[in-house]
Motif scaffolding. Structure first.
Motif, PDB file in Angstrom:
ATOM      1  N   GLU A 235       8.415  -8.491  19.562  1.00 39.87           N
ATOM      2  CA  GLU A 235       6.951  -7.992  20.163  1.00 39.87           C
ATOM      3  C   GLU A 235       6.406  -7.053  19.232  1.00 39.87           C
ATOM      4  N   HIS A 236       4.944  -7.822  18.333  1.00 32.32           N
ATOM      5  CA  HIS A 236       4.245  -6.955  16.829  1.00 32.32           C
ATOM      6  C   HIS A 236       3.193  -6.176  17.701  1.00 32.32           C
ATOM      7  N   GLU A 237       2.786  -5.632  17.306  1.00 24.55           N
ATOM      8  CA  GLU A 237       1.820  -4.666  17.041  1.00 24.55           C
ATOM      9  C   GLU A 237       1.123  -3.937  16.094  1.00 24.55           C
ATOM     10  N   ALA A 238       0.444  -5.035  15.233  1.00 25.19           N
ATOM     11  CA  ALA A 238      -0.138  -4.308  13.792  1.00 25.19           C
ATOM     12  C   ALA A 238      -0.993  -3.178  13.771  1.00 25.19           C
ATOM     13  N   LEU A 239      -0.268  -2.173  12.716  1.00 19.60           N
ATOM     14  CA  LEU A 239      -1.003  -1.004  12.995  1.00 19.60           C
ATOM     15  C   LEU A 239      -1.846  -0.807  11.761  1.00 19.60           C
ATOM     16  N   PHE A 240      -1.616  -1.436  10.650  1.00 22.69           N
ATOM     17  CA  PHE A 240      -2.466  -1.441   9.433  1.00 22.69           C
ATOM     18  C   PHE A 240      -1.857  -1.677   8.337  1.00 22.69           C
ATOM     19  N   LEU A 241      -2.863  -2.217   6.899  1.00 22.45           N
ATOM     20  CA  LEU A 241      -1.557  -2.893   6.329  1.00 22.45           C
ATOM     21  C   LEU A 241      -1.928  -2.065   5.133  1.00 22.45           C
ATOM     22  N   ASP A 242      -0.554  -2.192   4.325  1.00 16.99           N
ATOM     23  CA  ASP A 242      -0.053  -1.150   3.813  1.00 16.99           C
ATOM     24  C   ASP A 242       0.301  -1.188   1.791  1.00 16.99           C
ATOM     25  N   HIS A 243      -1.111  -1.527   1.468  1.00 15.84           N
ATOM     26  CA  HIS A 243      -1.525  -2.243   0.513  1.00 15.84           C
ATOM     27  C   HIS A 243       0.089  -1.817  -0.696  1.00 15.84           C
ATOM     28  N   LEU A 244       0.171  -2.729  -1.608  1.00 15.73           N
ATOM     29  CA  LEU A 244       1.154  -2.201  -3.146  1.00 15.73           C
ATOM     30  C   LEU A 244       0.194  -1.949  -4.547  1.00 15.73           C
ATOM     31  N   VAL A 245       0.734  -0.915  -4.879  1.00 12.17           N
ATOM     32  CA  VAL A 245      -0.111  -0.760  -5.748  1.00 12.17           C
ATOM     33  C   VAL A 245       0.839  -0.360  -7.354  1.00 12.17           C
ATOM     34  N   VAL A 246       0.270   0.203  -8.125  1.00 14.79           N
ATOM     35  CA  VAL A 246       1.196  -0.106  -9.632  1.00 14.79           C
ATOM     36  C   VAL A 246       0.830   1.181 -10.057  1.00 14.79           C
ATOM     37  N   LEU A 247       2.075   1.826  -9.998  1.00 14.06           N
ATOM     38  CA  LEU A 247       2.564   3.331 -10.378  1.00 14.06           C
ATOM     39  C   LEU A 247       2.394   2.673 -12.251  1.00 14.06           C
ATOM     40  N   CYS A 248       2.435   4.333 -13.075  1.00 13.78           N
ATOM     41  CA  CYS A 248       2.540   4.094 -14.792  1.00 13.78           C
ATOM     42  C   CYS A 248       1.934   5.402 -15.266  1.00 13.78           C
ATOM     43  N   THR A 249       2.143   5.389 -16.142  1.00 11.54           N
ATOM     44  CA  THR A 249       2.247   6.748 -16.999  1.00 11.54           C
ATOM     45  C   THR A 249       0.682   6.780 -17.387  1.00 11.54           C
ATOM     46  N   LYS A 250       0.157   7.923 -17.549  1.00 18.64           N
ATOM     47  CA  LYS A 250      -1.591   8.091 -18.137  1.00 18.64           C
ATOM     48  C   LYS A 250      -1.712   7.809 -18.938  1.00 18.64           C
ATOM     49  N   GLY A 251      -0.841   7.458 -20.256  1.00 19.68           N
ATOM     50  CA  GLY A 251      -0.291   6.508 -21.791  1.00 19.68           C
ATOM     51  C   GLY A 251      -0.627   5.037 -21.349  1.00 19.68           C
ATOM     52  N   HIS A 252      -0.166   4.253 -20.597  1.00 18.63           N
ATOM     53  CA  HIS A 252      -0.108   3.245 -20.408  1.00 18.63           C
ATOM     54  C   HIS A 252      -1.034   2.591 -20.324  1.00 18.63           C
ATOM     55  N   PRO A 253      -0.826   1.044 -21.021  1.00 17.58           N
ATOM     56  CA  PRO A 253      -2.471   0.160 -21.060  1.00 17.58           C
ATOM     57  C   PRO A 253      -3.035   0.297 -19.721  1.00 17.58           C
ATOM     58  N   LEU A 254      -2.816  -0.409 -18.919  1.00 23.49           N
ATOM     59  CA  LEU A 254      -2.704  -0.698 -17.122  1.00 23.49           C
ATOM     60  C   LEU A 254      -3.981   0.687 -16.789  1.00 23.49           C
ATOM     61  N   ALA A 255      -3.015   2.196 -17.134  1.00 23.20           N
ATOM     62  CA  ALA A 255      -3.956   2.976 -16.865  1.00 23.20           C
ATOM     63  C   ALA A 255      -4.937   3.333 -17.310  1.00 23.20           C
ATOM     64  N   ARG A 256      -6.044   2.682 -18.113  1.00 19.87           N
ATOM     65  CA  ARG A 256      -7.465   2.591 -18.818  1.00 19.87           C
ATOM     66  C   ARG A 256      -8.112   1.781 -17.806  1.00 19.87           C
ATOM     67  N   LYS A 257      -6.970   0.507 -16.917  1.00 13.51           N
ATOM     68  CA  LYS A 257      -7.791  -0.418 -15.671  1.00 13.51           C
ATOM     69  C   LYS A 257      -8.691  -0.714 -15.078  1.00 13.51           C
ATOM     70  N   ARG A 258      -9.983  -0.505 -14.455  1.00 16.85           N
ATOM     71  CA  ARG A 258      -9.917  -0.265 -13.175  1.00 16.85           C
ATOM     72  C   ARG A 258      -9.451  -1.159 -12.183  1.00 16.85           C
ATOM     73  N   TRP A 259      -9.396  -1.999 -11.895  1.00 17.65           N
ATOM     74  CA  TRP A 259      -8.305  -3.091 -11.328  1.00 17.65           C
ATOM     75  C   TRP A 259      -7.124  -3.945 -11.957  1.00 17.65           C
ATOM     76  N   VAL A 260      -6.745  -4.138 -11.405  1.00 15.54           N
ATOM     77  CA  VAL A 260      -5.264  -4.815 -11.496  1.00 15.54           C
ATOM     78  C   VAL A 260      -4.697  -6.008 -11.887  1.00 15.54           C
ATOM     79  N   GLU A 261      -5.037  -6.899 -12.497  1.00 13.31           N
ATOM     80  CA  GLU A 261      -4.445  -8.772 -11.644  1.00 13.31           C
ATOM     81  C   GLU A 261      -2.720  -9.053 -12.109  1.00 13.31           C
ATOM     82  N   TRP A 262      -1.960  -8.880 -11.020  1.00 11.48           N
ATOM     83  CA  TRP A 262      -0.732  -9.566 -10.815  1.00 11.48           C
ATOM     84  C   TRP A 262      -0.250  -9.953 -12.830  1.00 11.48           C
ATOM     85  N   LYS A 263      -1.072 -10.835 -13.453  1.00 13.00           N
ATOM     86  CA  LYS A 263      -1.029 -11.755 -14.251  1.00 13.00           C
ATOM     87  C   LYS A 263      -1.080 -10.527 -16.035  1.00 13.00           C
ATOM     88  N   ASP A 264      -1.349  -9.147 -15.525  1.00  7.44           N
ATOM     89  CA  ASP A 264      -1.689  -7.840 -16.701  1.00  7.44           C
ATOM     90  C   ASP A 264      -0.271  -7.308 -16.521  1.00  7.44           C
TER      91      ASP A 264
END
Length: 303
Positions: free
Chosen positions: A158-187
């Motif tokens: 029996e499940h009682e939902a508490l909250f949605l735990d969203h995935l996020v991406v971690l990278c270094t400050k110098g990584h190209p992804l760090a400059r993006k406001r939002w990321v897509e999976w293709k990125d």
């Protein structure tokens, strides 16, 4: 010796009031019914408990001795009933909870602090184990409750939902992804990836996203511990994907947290899980309510 609680109640009422009229009102009996109750009690005890006359009622020596016994029994009953009421209300007892490690480090500690303050007489036991292990412990009776990602195919739960735990991406400050406001999976598909082993719930979510995009994840490094994963990411050896519940507990000094766009967002549903058909411990409702309140606070802080 077969003595009923009703007889004890009647005896104590008469012993305290020394009046059949008053005692009968106290125990909600007629005077004849009270007299009959006292007489049967005396027959059971084997001696007179009261000396009666037309003008007075008084305890006999046997009655004085029985009064000490009856008073002690009444106190024990009152104390026992109070304990049972506290147990039914979740103020006393025990609770064993299995929690996924990612939640045990970030989400649960504050819940435990609040629970301990509100219910100091409840013995709480915590097990930080992987999702599958938490369900096995639930089924074996080793724990009463599991706080873990939802198990969609487990029909005995029996499940009682508490909250949605969203995935996020971690990278270094110098990584190209760090400059993006939002990321897509293709990125992120073409970057080296630091991942936990495929037994983790989060890893399964990531693998599913790669398959959706026609690829298979082959991590640059595959590790068991989040600490190892963070160290390799900070060293610039790859990016990593973690649930946001973990991010709030780590040192982000050299790292950047990149959020997925709403369209690309992936999440796990964190639930309070118990066995179907098994009566819940009274303490469980209080703990789950505090989990809901904490989840609401987290949700509001992320807005």
């Amino acid at each position: 010796m077969n003595i009923s609680l009703k007889q004890i109640e009647a005896f104590l009422a008469l012993a305290s009031s020394l009046s059949f009229n008053q005692a009968a009102k106290m125990v909600h009996l007629s005077q004849p019914a009270l007299s009959s109750t006292i007489r049967r009690l005396e027959e059971t005890v084997g001696g007179r408990l009261f000396d009666r006359s037309t003008r007075s009622v008084s305890l006999t020596a046997v009655g004085v001795e029985f009064f000490e016994f009856a008073s002690g029994l009444q106190q024990q009953m009152n104390h026992g009933c109070a304990r049972i009421q506290d147990f039914v209300q979740g103020k006393q007892g025990r609770l064993a909870v299995a929690v996924a490690p990612s939640l045990a480090s970030g989400f649960i500690p504050d819940v435990i602090v609040r629970f301990a303050a509100a219910y100091p007489n409840v013995k709480l036991k915590l097990h930080d184990v992987l999702a599958q292990t938490s369900i096995e412990m639930l089924r074996s009776g080793a724990v009463d409750l599991a706080i873990t990602p939802q198990r969609y195919e487990e029909h005995d739960l029996e499940h009682e939902a508490l909250f949605l735990d969203h995935l996020v991406v971690l990278c270094t400050k110098g990584h190209p992804l760090a400059r993006k406001r939002w990321v897509e999976w293709k990125d992120i598909l073409l970057y080296d990836h630091i991942a936990k082993t495929n037994i983790s719930n989060v890893r399964q979510l990531i693998d599913a996203q790669y398959i959706r995009h026609g690829m298979q994840l082959t991590p640059a490094f595959e590790v068991e511990e989040v600490g190892t994963m963070l160290g390799l990411i900070a060293a610039g050896l790859g990016i990593g994907i973690l649930p946001y519940s973990v991010i709030r507990t780590i040192n982000m000094m050299d790292l950047v947290c990149c959020r997925f766009s709403k369209k690309a967002s992936s999440h796990r549903v964190i639930c309070a899980v118990r066995l179907k058909g098994k009566s819940a411990l009274p303490t469980m409702a209080s703990f789950v309510q505090l989990c809901r309140e904490k989840a609401e606070e987290v949700h509001n802080s992320e807005r």
